[in-house]
Design a protein around this motif. Structure first.
Motif, short mmCIF file in Angstrom:
data_model
loop_
_atom_site.label_atom_id
_atom_site.label_comp_id
_atom_site.label_asym_id
_atom_site.label_seq_id
_atom_site.Cartn_x
_atom_site.Cartn_y
_atom_site.Cartn_z
N ASP A 220 0.86 -1.19 0.00
CA ASP A 220 0.00 0.00 0.00
C ASP A 220 0.89 1.23 0.00
O ASP A 220 1.80 1.34 0.83
CB ASP A 220 -0.91 0.02 1.24
N ASN A 221 0.61 2.12 -0.91
CA ASN A 221 1.40 3.35 -1.01
C ASN A 221 0.57 4.40 -1.75
O ASN A 221 -0.47 4.08 -2.33
CB ASN A 221 2.74 3.06 -1.72
N PRO A 222 0.98 5.68 -1.72
CA PRO A 222 0.16 6.75 -2.32
C PRO A 222 -0.12 6.57 -3.81
O PRO A 222 -1.17 6.99 -4.29
CB PRO A 222 1.00 8.00 -2.07
N VAL A 223 0.79 5.93 -4.56
CA VAL A 223 0.53 5.72 -5.99
C VAL A 223 -0.56 4.65 -6.16
O VAL A 223 -1.48 4.81 -6.96
CB VAL A 223 1.82 5.33 -6.75
N LYS A 224 -0.45 3.58 -5.38
CA LYS A 224 -1.49 2.53 -5.45
C LYS A 224 -2.86 3.11 -5.09
O LYS A 224 -3.86 2.84 -5.74
CB LYS A 224 -1.11 1.39 -4.50
N ARG B 228 -3.93 5.99 -5.51
CA ARG B 228 -4.43 6.87 -6.57
C ARG B 228 -5.40 6.14 -7.52
O ARG B 228 -6.28 6.74 -8.09
CB ARG B 228 -3.23 7.45 -7.35
N PHE B 229 -5.24 4.81 -7.65
CA PHE B 229 -6.08 4.05 -8.57
C PHE B 229 -7.35 3.51 -7.90
O PHE B 229 -8.27 3.08 -8.58
CB PHE B 229 -5.29 2.91 -9.20
N ASP B 230 -7.37 3.53 -6.56
CA ASP B 230 -8.52 2.99 -5.83
C ASP B 230 -9.81 3.68 -6.29
O ASP B 230 -9.89 4.89 -6.34
CB ASP B 230 -8.34 3.18 -4.32
N GLY B 231 -10.81 2.88 -6.58
CA GLY B 231 -12.10 3.45 -6.98
C GLY B 231 -12.20 3.72 -8.47
O GLY B 231 -13.28 4.00 -8.98
N PHE B 232 -11.07 3.68 -9.18
CA PHE B 232 -11.09 3.93 -10.63
C PHE B 232 -10.91 2.64 -11.41
O PHE B 232 -11.64 2.33 -12.33
CB PHE B 232 -10.00 4.93 -11.02
N ALA C 69 1.14 -1.08 -7.61
CA ALA C 69 1.44 0.16 -8.34
C ALA C 69 2.52 0.92 -7.58
O ALA C 69 2.53 0.92 -6.34
CB ALA C 69 0.19 1.02 -8.47
N SER C 70 3.43 1.53 -8.34
CA SER C 70 4.51 2.26 -7.69
C SER C 70 5.15 3.24 -8.66
O SER C 70 4.86 3.24 -9.85
CB SER C 70 5.57 1.31 -7.15
N ALA C 71 6.02 4.08 -8.11
CA ALA C 71 6.87 4.94 -8.93
C ALA C 71 8.26 4.85 -8.33
O ALA C 71 8.42 4.53 -7.15
CB ALA C 71 6.36 6.37 -8.91
N MET C 72 9.28 5.15 -9.16
CA MET C 72 10.64 4.99 -8.67
C MET C 72 11.12 6.20 -7.86
O MET C 72 11.61 6.08 -6.76
CB MET C 72 11.58 4.75 -9.84
N THR D 95 -1.83 12.75 -12.29
CA THR D 95 -3.15 12.39 -11.77
C THR D 95 -3.41 10.89 -11.91
O THR D 95 -4.28 10.35 -11.22
CB THR D 95 -4.27 13.11 -12.55
N GLY D 96 -2.70 10.24 -12.81
CA GLY D 96 -2.96 8.81 -13.08
C GLY D 96 -4.04 8.62 -14.15
O GLY D 96 -4.41 7.49 -14.47
#
Ligand SMILES: [Zn+2]
Length: 238
Positions: free
Chosen positions: A52-56, A58-62, A68-71, A204-205
């Motif tokens: 669980d992280n802020p990038v993951k 971001r996709f919740d609900g969409f 999901a991650s970023a480097m 925004t994703g």
């Protein structure tokens, strides 16, 4: 830089080869053409080792994603932004490939991405590829694939519209702008696979979400994860 500085740099390039792709330094030997100093200083997110992280989030609900991650954090007016701009707008695709290799090795270490079957770079429209000469995400994906021991599929998913750059759009406009932006044409190649969708910068994703929705609509039996090279999403929850 002074003329003498330029001459010294050219000489050292001749003797030692090209320096670090980020800072140009020749003295701090590192891996994949990135020096040890830059490796220590880059603002890594460490999101790739957390379920669980802020990038993951971001996709919740969409759209449903496995991981999901970023480097690293995309910091405005920093050398890390300059790094992205060089491979995106100045023809330096080698940087995208080297960064992809580094990110691929981090994903491999994390263990969360161990069952990825295939990597799909977010496609550009053919007109944009003609203008730029290449898709930078393809090079990031190729670098990652080399480290992760999987293949890249850059043919099955395509961009249907050449939408204008998202950089100046508001968040609402970005979402409206990416509706039905992608299509899948070779479903056999991706059927029942765990697909890693790769992009260069995640804001925004919206674009990646649109891409994943197209993949899932064509291939309901596949699983999808996301790896962006950089992100503007910060540590705190938004
Ligand atoms: Zn460096």
């Amino acid at each position: 830089m002074s003329m003498l500085g330029n001459i010294l740099r050219s000489l050292s390039s001749l003797i030692y080869g090209d320096g670090c792709i980020i800072c140009g330094d020749h003295t701090h030997k590192g891996m994949h053409s990135i020096c040890t100093k830059c490796r220590l200083e880059i603002p890594l997110t460490h999101f790739y080792s957390k379920e669980d992280n802020p990038v993951k989030e971001r996709f919740d609900g969409f759209v449903a994603v496995e991981h999901a991650s970023a480097m690293f954090f995309y910091v405005t007016n920093s050398r890390w932004q300059g790094l992205v701009h060089r491979f995106k707008y100045s023809g330096k695709w080698q940087i995208a490939y080297s960064m992809g290799r580094w990110y691929g090795s981090l994903l491999k270490e994390s263990g969360l991405y161990a069952d990825i079957d295939v990597i799909v770079p977010v496609p550009l429209h053919p007109i944009k590829i003609l203008k730029r000469g290449y898709n930078q995400s393809r090079y990031i994906a190729e670098g990652m694939a080399k480290e992760m021991g999987v293949k890249v599929d850059a043919r099955s998913v395509r961009r249907l519209r050449n939408n204008p750059s998202q950089a100046r759009n508001t968040a609402t406009a970005r979402w409206a702008n990416v509706e039905s932006l992608f299509g899948v044409r070779r479903t056999e190649a991706l059927r029942a696979k765990h697909i890693l969708v790769v992009d260069d910068v995640l804001t925004t994703g919206a674009t990646i979400t649109s891409c994943i929705q197209a993949i899932k609509a064509a291939l309901p039996d596949c699983r999808v994860s996301v790896a962006a090279l950089s992100t503007t999403i910060r540590r705190e929850r938004m």
